[in-house]
Design a protein around this motif. Structure first.
Motif, PDB file in Angstrom:
ATOM      1  N   MET A   1       0.838  -1.178   0.000  1.00 48.84           N
ATOM      2  CA  MET A   1       0.000   0.000   0.000  1.00 48.84           C
ATOM      3  C   MET A   1       0.886   1.245   0.000  1.00 48.84           C
ATOM      4  O   MET A   1       1.874   1.316   0.711  1.00 48.84           O
ATOM      5  N   GLN A   5      -2.005   6.285   0.284  1.00 54.45           N
ATOM      6  CA  GLN A   5      -3.182   5.507   0.675  1.00 54.45           C
ATOM      7  C   GLN A   5      -3.192   5.258   2.187  1.00 54.45           C
ATOM      8  O   GLN A   5      -4.230   5.384   2.836  1.00 54.45           O
ATOM      9  N   THR A   6      -2.039   4.943   2.752  1.00 58.33           N
ATOM     10  CA  THR A   6      -1.939   4.720   4.187  1.00 58.33           C
ATOM     11  C   THR A   6      -2.306   5.988   4.965  1.00 58.33           C
ATOM     12  O   THR A   6      -3.068   5.945   5.931  1.00 58.33           O
ATOM     13  N   TRP A   8      -4.169   8.483   3.894  1.00 55.64           N
ATOM     14  CA  TRP A   8      -5.609   8.725   3.719  1.00 55.64           C
ATOM     15  C   TRP A   8      -6.418   7.822   4.642  1.00 55.64           C
ATOM     16  O   TRP A   8      -7.345   8.272   5.317  1.00 55.64           O
ATOM     17  N   ASN A   9      -6.083   6.530   4.666  1.00 55.46           N
ATOM     18  CA  ASN A   9      -6.821   5.587   5.505  1.00 55.46           C
ATOM     19  C   ASN A   9      -6.742   5.970   6.974  1.00 55.46           C
ATOM     20  O   ASN A   9      -7.712   5.830   7.717  1.00 55.46           O
ATOM     21  N   THR A  10      -5.594   6.469   7.395  1.00 54.61           N
ATOM     22  CA  THR A  10      -5.395   6.852   8.788  1.00 54.61           C
ATOM     23  C   THR A  10      -6.136   8.146   9.128  1.00 54.61           C
ATOM     24  O   THR A  10      -6.882   8.206  10.109  1.00 54.61           O
ATOM     25  N   SER A  12      -8.509   9.857   7.374  1.00 59.77           N
ATOM     26  CA  SER A  12      -9.929  10.011   7.020  1.00 59.77           C
ATOM     27  C   SER A  12     -10.868   9.474   8.100  1.00 59.77           C
ATOM     28  O   SER A  12     -12.050   9.805   8.109  1.00 59.77           O
ATOM     29  N   ARG A  13     -10.356   8.695   9.031  1.00 57.32           N
ATOM     30  CA  ARG A  13     -11.170   8.192  10.146  1.00 57.32           C
ATOM     31  C   ARG A  13     -11.306   9.210  11.274  1.00 57.32           C
ATOM     32  O   ARG A  13     -12.126   9.054  12.159  1.00 57.32           O
ATOM     33  N   ASP A  18     -10.233  14.541   6.461  1.00 54.54           N
ATOM     34  CA  ASP A  18      -9.992  14.878   5.061  1.00 54.54           C
ATOM     35  C   ASP A  18      -9.210  16.180   4.953  1.00 54.54           C
ATOM     36  O   ASP A  18      -8.340  16.331   4.097  1.00 54.54           O
ATOM     37  N   GLU A  43      -9.044   6.393  -3.801  1.00 49.65           N
ATOM     38  CA  GLU A  43      -9.023   4.946  -3.979  1.00 49.65           C
ATOM     39  C   GLU A  43      -8.312   4.658  -5.295  1.00 49.65           C
ATOM     40  O   GLU A  43      -8.212   5.551  -6.149  1.00 49.65           O
ATOM     41  N   VAL A  83      -1.649   6.101  -5.443  1.00 50.60           N
ATOM     42  CA  VAL A  83      -2.383   5.007  -4.808  1.00 50.60           C
ATOM     43  C   VAL A  83      -2.691   3.865  -5.767  1.00 50.60           C
ATOM     44  O   VAL A  83      -3.154   2.816  -5.327  1.00 50.60           O
TER      45      VAL A  83
END
Length: 153
Positions: A1, A5-6, A8-10, A12-13, A18, A43, A83
């Motif tokens: 990954m 992407q990592t 964003w995943n971290t 965005s929660r 954002d 994505e 990504v």
């Protein structure tokens, strides 16, 4: 990954994640900060970001300036490339072709898209489809950003 992407995943929660991601992304490429992009979707093969209509990005018509729109499209494309690209390849932009199709009278959502098979093809010339649209769906800019995708050494 990918790192993008990592991140964003971290982020965005988190509350306002954002916006945190968007600030961090603009730190990597400071020119993007001039449009204050706000990423909303990240994505593989699809990225969206919002350029808020504000005085700093206006032209003489008080609409979003064409170059600010191009900046947003390039930021979306860059995040998409990061990504989506296979780990054994690298990319660099080699050109942009756009058409301005309507006045950007409000916030603009910039979208970058590819198809998965484009990233595994032998041809190093990879066109990324890009467009910017208003909330009502009106497309204000559309085009292609061409990437040169080659194997990593």
């Amino acid at each position: 990954m990918s790192q993008v992407q990592t991140m964003w995943n971290t982020t965005s929660r988190l509350p306002l994640g954002d916006r945190v991601f968007s600030l961090l992304f603009a730190q990597k490429a400071p020119y993007f900060a001039s449009i204050r992009p706000r990423f909303t979707v990240i994505e593989p093969n699809h990225v969206e970001l919002l350029i808020p209509k504000r005085r700093r990005v206006h032209n003489h018509l008080k609409t979003v300036h064409a170059i600010a729109l191009c900046n947003g499209l390039e930021a979306a494309m860059g995040a998409l490339a990061e990504v989506t690209i296979p780990a054994d390849k690298r990319w660099i932009p080699k050109g942009m072709e756009v058409s301005y199709t309507a006045k950007a009278t409000g916030d603009v959502t910039c979208v970058a898209e590819t198809d998965p098979e484009q990233w595994t093809a032998e041809n190093p010339d990879l066109p990324v489809r890009v467009r910017g649209q208003l909330a009502d769906g009106t497309v204000v800019i559309e085009g292609v950003i061409r990437l040169w995708v080659t194997p990593r050494r």
